[in-house]
Scaffold this active site. Sequence first.
Site, mmCIF file in Angstrom:
data_model
loop_
_atom_site.group_PDB
_atom_site.id
_atom_site.type_symbol
_atom_site.label_atom_id
_atom_site.label_comp_id
_atom_site.label_asym_id
_atom_site.label_seq_id
_atom_site.Cartn_x
_atom_site.Cartn_y
_atom_site.Cartn_z
ATOM 1 N N HIS A 31 37.909 42.560 45.677
ATOM 2 C CA HIS A 31 38.874 42.719 44.582
ATOM 3 C C HIS A 31 39.696 43.971 44.870
ATOM 4 O O HIS A 31 39.385 45.068 44.402
ATOM 5 C CB HIS A 31 38.125 42.861 43.254
ATOM 6 C CG HIS A 31 39.047 42.874 42.071
ATOM 7 N ND1 HIS A 31 39.469 41.734 41.434
ATOM 8 C CD2 HIS A 31 39.650 43.903 41.429
ATOM 9 C CE1 HIS A 31 40.267 42.056 40.432
ATOM 10 N NE2 HIS A 31 40.397 43.373 40.407
ATOM 11 N N ASP A 54 31.347 36.833 46.429
ATOM 12 C CA ASP A 54 32.472 37.286 47.252
ATOM 13 C C ASP A 54 33.722 36.495 46.849
ATOM 14 O O ASP A 54 34.208 35.633 47.597
ATOM 15 C CB ASP A 54 32.165 37.074 48.743
ATOM 16 C CG ASP A 54 33.318 37.573 49.631
ATOM 17 O OD1 ASP A 54 33.334 37.199 50.825
ATOM 18 O OD2 ASP A 54 34.194 38.319 49.116
#
Length: 532
Positions: free
Chosen positions: A461, A504
């Site tokens: 992120h 993920d």
Amino acid sequence: MMNQTILVNEIGYRPEDPKRAVYRGESDAEFSVVECAGGKEVFRGKADFARECKAAGETDRVLAFDDVKAEGEYYIQLGEEKSVPFTIKENVYGDALQSLLKFFYLQRCGQELPEQYAGVYAHPACHSEKARIYGTDEFIDVTGGWHDAGDFGRYIVPAAVTIADLFLAMEQSPELKELNFDVPVDDAKLGALLSEIKYEIDWMLKMQDPKTGEVYHKVSCAGFCDFFMPEEEKDELVVSPTSYTSTLDFAASLAMAVKFYAPFDKEYADLLANASKKAFDAAMKMEVKGFHNPEGIVTGEYGDEGLEDELYWASAELYRAFGDMKYREIFDEMAYTHISHGYGWEDVFSFGNIAYLSSEYPVDERLKGIITGAIDAKADYLMTICRSNGYNVSFNEKSFIWGSNMYLIQNASHLFTAYSFTKKEEYLEAAKEHMHYIFGKNPCNTCFVTGFGTNRVMHPHHRPSAAKKEPMPGMVIGGPDSGLHDPTAEEHLQGKPAAKCYIDELLSFSTNEITLYWNSAMILLMTQLLAK
Ligand code: G3I
Ligand code: 9MR
Ligand code: ZN
């Protein structure tokens, strides 16, 4: 690949370090350590006893292969199962450390990053406009510094703990000041790292209100932007109000900075000292309350209800830097009342403990003994947790909160600190196992530093990584958070064991983001563990 049964540090091991893999399979066959080139078995052993690991929902056994010391590439095989390949060599972590350090340069705000150093993440200067002081028509220059994390906000509290970690790392390993890590060095006499930290400090100085000495909490746009490069964020920048925590963390971290810059630039060091003292004095007149986002601002809050630790840290740090008894009197009174530990953005007691124990000015020797005793007692408690699982890491079911990897890294630093004055080898060994955990020997079977290992994080992120569809290397991932604090985590991780509440995915900001102070914590731990 994320559900292998033989887990190792996916970067590798130094020849003389203890070497343990975790086996979470059922076979009672012997295991082998095999050379990648040629397939020669160089070691054979047996898994030790089974340990139930509730936090990970698995049964684990340890595969010890300390005797394998020859430099080379290996893998472990047990029955049909194989580990990923790993390296044994002296400077096995050198590339990772350099990449972790380069990350700060790649997070620079307000400056063009050329392709020569930033590669695909090169971009023109960003956030160069003046920022509105919240609720006014006044605009000020607060350009520079490092973007905090996966977003482009710049926040004083995390900035302070980040540079504090890096200063402690340079105290642990002075040679870190000479290390190059493929960045342009603004001021050659400072060396790469002090030069890079100065880029952050010069921004922090702009965040201090020259009239009051108080320090603005952050500068950001009103909200979080989409996943594009920083120069594309064009909304108005807003400087949020000053806060008690930002003012004290600013004071403490700049007090740490003075001794590092004084040998090179006395005038600059004096400027830092004056800013630190002015902030401390300003904080003494402020209302003791945590920061809350003002109306209309929804970026990171770094709010904090526990407010003792910031004064605890700042008073110890300013006493260590300047020797004025007024600081020590505050610290002594607080420490005799309550000693605690913590290095994270929220809890900074440990920085205070270390400052007091490291002070060259006279301290209360009885209190010093109480503090070292408290550090050892906490380390002893952490060891009871480490001994209970096959990873030899201080986690249990309650450990997996937002940014859990940082807390585990900091537990390891705590163990190292305790080792440094108790010389209990078990503390040092467990601290190293925490580093192995981050590099891949964990229930998520993931190397939590981007760009390294086999089981890599591909969708952090992080806006530049998303914009370029390429994970920026050298970033420590936040890791499992059993609180499922984002919609992606809620959708995909329901019912998972706490230690496996990681995904993920780009949008999982509570498990898959990166921050300045997760990197700095890892750099501190690595310098502690790799010190000569
Ligand atoms: O400390 C408590 C713990 O006692 C309790 O058991 C646990 C239960 O879940 O919560 C713990 O507090 C959590 C805290 O992180 C731990 O540090 C809070 O729930 C959680 O909301 C908080 O999350 C913070 C998050 O911002 C939201 O505020 C993270 O620490 C912090 O790293 C993160 O920082 C963000 C910035 O706001 C914006 N930039 C990105 C950065 C990283 O995600
Ligand atoms: O990208 C933001 C990340 O840096 C923060 O840690 C997180 C929590 O504050 O918020 C992220 O931004 C999200 C916002 O909170 C909700 N809409 C989606 C945004 C991008 O994921
Ligand atoms: Zn920027």
